[in-house]
Write a protein that holds these residues in place. Sequence first.
Motif, short mmCIF file in Angstrom:
data_model
loop_
_atom_site.label_atom_id
_atom_site.label_comp_id
_atom_site.label_asym_id
_atom_site.label_seq_id
_atom_site.Cartn_x
_atom_site.Cartn_y
_atom_site.Cartn_z
N VAL A 177 0.99 -1.03 -0.17
CA VAL A 177 -0.22 -0.55 -0.21
C VAL A 177 1.24 1.20 0.71
CG1 VAL A 177 -1.47 1.59 1.52
CG2 VAL A 177 -2.32 -1.23 1.21
N ILE A 178 2.05 1.84 1.23
CA ILE A 178 2.96 2.20 1.34
C ILE A 178 3.50 2.22 -0.25
CG2 ILE A 178 4.75 3.27 2.40
CD1 ILE A 178 3.83 1.88 4.98
N LEU A 195 1.98 8.94 -6.46
CA LEU A 195 2.42 10.40 -6.55
C LEU A 195 3.09 10.59 -7.57
CD1 LEU A 195 2.25 10.42 -2.29
CD2 LEU A 195 0.43 11.60 -4.04
N LYS A 221 2.76 1.99 -3.93
CA LYS A 221 1.66 2.05 -4.27
C LYS A 221 1.07 3.43 -4.25
CE LYS A 221 -1.28 0.78 -7.61
NZ LYS A 221 -0.30 -0.43 -9.24
N LEU A 222 0.73 3.72 -3.37
CA LEU A 222 0.57 5.11 -2.49
C LEU A 222 2.13 6.23 -3.47
CD1 LEU A 222 -1.67 7.11 -1.40
CD2 LEU A 222 -0.03 7.36 0.51
#
Length: 357
Positions: free
Chosen positions: A250-251, A258, A253-254
Amino acid sequence: MKNKQLWINHIKGLCICLVVIYHSVITFYPHLTQLEAGLPEYTAKSWIYLNLYLAPFRMPVFFFISGFLITRYIESVKWRECMDKRIWNIFYVLVLWGVLQWLGISLINQWLAPDLVRNPTSNAAYSETLLQFATSMAKASTSLWYLYALVLYFVIFKSLHCYKVPVIIMLLGVNVAISFMPLPWWGMNSVVRNMCYYGMGAWFGPQLMTWMKATHFRQHPLLCTAVALLSVALYLVNVPVVISVVSIFVIMKLFYILDSWRESRSDAFLNIVGSNTIAIYTTHRIIIEALSLFMIGQINTDRISDNLLIAVLLVYPFVSLATCTLIGLGFRKLSRALWGDLFFTPPAKMVFAADKS
């Protein structure tokens, strides 16, 4: 570092910030013995609990990225070429800063809290004898256990890279087991618990990165919801490995999304911090000890007003983070300018580089 990799460096920067905040919280709020009930006590406990809940999101992604960045050394670089950069360099910094932390924190405690009783075996920095210090360092009972882990992990994963799948499965099982049967030494506990995440990055990082970039989670809402609920449920019964693995992706991918929206910049705060993680990591514990002992003394003896107390309790971890970051970055520049980076680079490596040029 190439622009396409800067978003990874930003993740490293976020991780070291979370590490500094973690140590800022545990060395400060639990030791405020004179807080009144109400907002001051509530604020202190909120930081303590937030720190606890951030645990699955802090070190797993840090170790995954650390493993991913050395995949080439694991797979194709010969041992002789790895000894310098991947083993000796990190071991040198571990020992040097282990001693510097021990001396620095001992002096700070004698100065700011001479009556404070510390368990000399709980952390190498609190040791009273050289034997206690050496024993604690050997057991990874040191604030520098991340460096200890990097040396140990590299040797293990380079040696066992022909047995990737069974070893990773075993380490995931060990991660679960250690949640219920922890080792007697907190540092070694952390080293063993996080080994699987480093291995995932070192052995399967490129494939997992490719999968992460190509996967659009919004196209699988039911599956994502099921995984999220399962990970939270397991975390609540003291099995954090699933939520930690989920948090890694998740981190990443975020930050990847961005970066695709707005290309990561080399002068961004997280990139600067991520490029200097070792400097901040090694120096911050000494700074935090001084800050926390000074502020604890001020608060426990009622030397600050009620309004100022609330302000301090609210922002202390962020002020501590800013202070540690600035001093860490400044000391790294000073080390390079005055001592040839002796505090972060082994002398033998510098001599080798000079001879080579």
